[in-house]
Design a protein around this motif. Structure first.
Motif, mmCIF file in Angstrom:
data_model
loop_
_atom_site.group_PDB
_atom_site.id
_atom_site.type_symbol
_atom_site.label_atom_id
_atom_site.label_comp_id
_atom_site.label_asym_id
_atom_site.label_seq_id
_atom_site.Cartn_x
_atom_site.Cartn_y
_atom_site.Cartn_z
ATOM 1 N N ALA A 1 15.715 31.749 -2.041
ATOM 2 C CA ALA A 1 15.822 31.118 -0.732
ATOM 3 C C ALA A 1 14.845 29.951 -0.637
ATOM 4 O O ALA A 1 13.880 29.847 -1.407
ATOM 5 C CB ALA A 1 15.538 32.131 0.379
ATOM 6 N N VAL A 2 15.095 29.079 0.334
ATOM 7 C CA VAL A 2 14.201 27.956 0.607
ATOM 8 C C VAL A 2 13.036 28.435 1.464
ATOM 9 O O VAL A 2 13.239 29.130 2.461
ATOM 10 C CB VAL A 2 14.938 26.826 1.353
ATOM 11 N N VAL A 3 11.831 28.076 1.089
ATOM 12 C CA VAL A 3 10.668 28.313 1.942
ATOM 13 C C VAL A 3 10.607 27.210 2.994
ATOM 14 O O VAL A 3 10.616 27.465 4.196
ATOM 15 C CB VAL A 3 9.361 28.349 1.125
ATOM 16 N N GLU A 4 10.566 25.957 2.532
ATOM 17 C CA GLU A 4 10.533 24.802 3.424
ATOM 18 C C GLU A 4 10.657 23.529 2.612
ATOM 19 O O GLU A 4 10.558 23.546 1.380
ATOM 20 C CB GLU A 4 9.234 24.783 4.234
ATOM 21 N N ALA A 5 10.884 22.425 3.308
ATOM 22 C CA ALA A 5 10.816 21.095 2.699
ATOM 23 C C ALA A 5 9.519 20.442 3.156
ATOM 24 O O ALA A 5 9.127 20.565 4.328
ATOM 25 C CB ALA A 5 12.016 20.252 3.115
ATOM 26 N N ASN A 6 8.845 19.755 2.247
ATOM 27 C CA ASN A 6 7.507 19.215 2.518
ATOM 28 C C ASN A 6 7.440 17.704 2.363
ATOM 29 O O ASN A 6 8.290 17.078 1.726
ATOM 30 C CB ASN A 6 6.493 19.845 1.546
ATOM 31 N N LEU A 7 6.384 17.150 2.939
ATOM 32 C CA LEU A 7 6.050 15.743 2.763
ATOM 33 C C LEU A 7 5.388 15.581 1.399
ATOM 34 O O LEU A 7 4.302 16.132 1.178
ATOM 35 C CB LEU A 7 5.068 15.292 3.853
ATOM 36 N N PRO A 8 5.955 14.858 0.457
ATOM 37 C CA PRO A 8 5.307 14.692 -0.850
ATOM 38 C C PRO A 8 3.917 14.072 -0.748
ATOM 39 O O PRO A 8 3.037 14.376 -1.557
ATOM 40 C CB PRO A 8 6.270 13.771 -1.609
ATOM 41 N N TRP A 9 3.752 13.202 0.250
ATOM 42 C CA TRP A 9 2.467 12.520 0.412
ATOM 43 C C TRP A 9 1.400 13.392 1.073
ATOM 44 O O TRP A 9 0.291 12.940 1.337
ATOM 45 C CB TRP A 9 2.635 11.210 1.179
ATOM 46 N N PHE A 10 1.743 14.657 1.315
ATOM 47 C CA PHE A 10 0.766 15.610 1.843
ATOM 48 C C PHE A 10 0.977 16.969 1.179
ATOM 49 O O PHE A 10 0.818 18.004 1.791
ATOM 50 C CB PHE A 10 0.912 15.718 3.368
ATOM 51 N N ALA A 11 1.372 16.928 -0.105
ATOM 52 C CA ALA A 11 1.696 18.155 -0.834
ATOM 53 C C ALA A 11 0.873 18.231 -2.114
ATOM 54 O O ALA A 11 0.829 17.272 -2.883
ATOM 55 C CB ALA A 11 3.194 18.193 -1.164
ATOM 56 N N HIS A 12 0.246 19.371 -2.351
ATOM 57 C CA HIS A 12 -0.529 19.587 -3.573
ATOM 58 C C HIS A 12 0.435 19.708 -4.754
ATOM 59 O O HIS A 12 1.493 20.316 -4.650
ATOM 60 C CB HIS A 12 -1.353 20.856 -3.438
ATOM 61 N N CYS A 13 0.037 19.158 -5.898
ATOM 62 C CA CYS A 13 0.928 19.206 -7.063
ATOM 63 C C CYS A 13 0.776 20.489 -7.876
ATOM 64 O O CYS A 13 1.636 20.807 -8.703
ATOM 65 C CB CYS A 13 0.708 17.997 -7.964
ATOM 66 N N TYR A 14 -0.304 21.244 -7.650
ATOM 67 C CA TYR A 14 -0.550 22.480 -8.386
ATOM 68 C C TYR A 14 -0.463 22.239 -9.898
ATOM 69 O O TYR A 14 -1.178 21.415 -10.426
ATOM 70 C CB TYR A 14 0.391 23.590 -7.911
ATOM 71 N N VAL B 1 0.841 -1.195 0.000
ATOM 72 C CA VAL B 1 0.000 0.000 0.000
ATOM 73 C C VAL B 1 0.876 1.245 0.000
ATOM 74 O O VAL B 1 1.954 1.256 0.605
ATOM 75 C CB VAL B 1 -0.922 0.016 1.247
ATOM 76 N N HIS B 2 0.411 2.284 -0.703
ATOM 77 C CA HIS B 2 1.026 3.602 -0.658
ATOM 78 C C HIS B 2 -0.001 4.568 -0.087
ATOM 79 O O HIS B 2 -1.204 4.316 -0.127
ATOM 80 C CB HIS B 2 1.454 4.052 -2.056
ATOM 81 N N TRP B 3 0.489 5.702 0.410
ATOM 82 C CA TRP B 3 -0.404 6.642 1.096
ATOM 83 C C TRP B 3 -0.288 8.035 0.494
ATOM 84 O O TRP B 3 0.805 8.502 0.183
ATOM 85 C CB TRP B 3 -0.033 6.704 2.579
ATOM 86 N N TYR B 4 -1.456 8.700 0.365
ATOM 87 C CA TYR B 4 -1.482 10.126 0.060
ATOM 88 C C TYR B 4 -2.562 10.732 0.932
ATOM 89 O O TYR B 4 -3.750 10.400 0.785
ATOM 90 C CB TYR B 4 -1.779 10.387 -1.417
ATOM 91 N N GLY B 5 -2.161 11.595 1.852
ATOM 92 C CA GLY B 5 -3.125 12.191 2.769
ATOM 93 C C GLY B 5 -2.416 12.840 3.937
ATOM 94 O O GLY B 5 -1.193 12.977 3.950
ATOM 95 N N GLY B 6 -3.193 13.249 4.934
ATOM 96 C CA GLY B 6 -2.657 14.006 6.055
ATOM 97 C C GLY B 6 -1.862 13.173 7.041
ATOM 98 O O GLY B 6 -2.017 11.957 7.129
ATOM 99 N N PRO B 7 -0.985 13.843 7.811
ATOM 100 C CA PRO B 7 -0.113 13.129 8.745
ATOM 101 C C PRO B 7 -0.836 12.535 9.943
ATOM 102 O O PRO B 7 -0.382 11.525 10.495
ATOM 103 C CB PRO B 7 0.893 14.198 9.178
#
Length: 234
Positions: free
Chosen positions: A188-201, A20-26
């Protein structure tokens, strides 16, 4: 690939024992990662404050919420990964929340100097390379659009210098800082994100999926180099 919406314990029971793979909130992920055998990758909490200022453009400190309560100056305060408290510029520490379902004195937070990003871009990274990305905001307002060469070039320099300190699959937010005293845009860097909780825009969804599948998949398929980036329960 078969997809399933998490509708409750019955969904978990039906999928248990399968890859299983996951896409959703932490918070939901914390409940299902164990039963579903998931290894969820995330950047270390201290990754952003550990970068040289040439990549951040501002002072950033990892501390606790109780320490942030003592702030006597304006600061941008946010959790390292989740949304347990609203990310915002707070006039001082007295304006930060004191109570909440998922917050307390020991809650980790990032405290940084307030800055303004004129444009913000999200880049999806796999094995140290940007595979896709897009603009997602201008002047703080949602505005998806194409990825620019400048954003990709800055991300390339950042990954060359600090890519080893990130999981093999990650989402990076970057952008040029607005400085009325300096006409030259400083990236500059804003932040690093969790891909599994990131919108692809406006990024390529197929390439985004490649990153998500790596970042939130079966623990049995976890790469040795990514073991230190597996999100712990809680």
């Amino acid at each position: 690939m078969e997809t399933a919406v998490l509708a409750g314990p019955a969904t978990v029971d039906r999928l248990a024992g399968r890859p299983v793979h996951w896409y959703g909130g932490p918070f939901a992920a914390a409940r299902v990662a164990g039963p579903l055998g998931l290894a969820l990758l995330e950047p270390a909490d201290d990754w952003l404050p550990g970068l040289p200022e040439e990549f951040t453009g501002r002072r950033i400190e990892l501390t606790t919420l109780s320490e942030a309560w003592t702030l006597t100056r304006p600061a941008f305060v946010k959790p390292p990964a989740d949304k347990s408290l609203p990310p915002a510029v707070y006039p001082d520490g007295s304006r930060l929340p004191r109570h909440g379902e998922r917050i307390g004195p020991d809650t980790p937070v990032l405290v940084s100097d307030p800055v303004t990003f004129g444009t913000e871009y999200r880049l999806f990274v796999l094995d140290g390379e940007v595979v896709t990305g897009s603009r997602y905001a201008r002047f703080g307002r949602l505005d998806p659009g194409p990825l620019t060469p400048g954003a990709a070039a800055f991300a390339g320099r950042l990954l060359a210098a600090a890519g080893a300190s990130l999981p093999s699959a990650v989402a990076l937010d970057v952008g040029p800082l607005l400085d009325p005293y300096d006409p030259v845009a400083r990236w500059a860097v804003v932040e690093a994100n969790l891909p599994w909780f990131a919108h692809c825009y406006a990024a390529d969804p197929a390439r985004v999926l490649d990153v998500v599948l790596r970042a939130a998949g079966p623990a049995a398929a976890l790469r040795p180099a990514d073991r230190r980036f597996v999100r712990t329960a809680g």
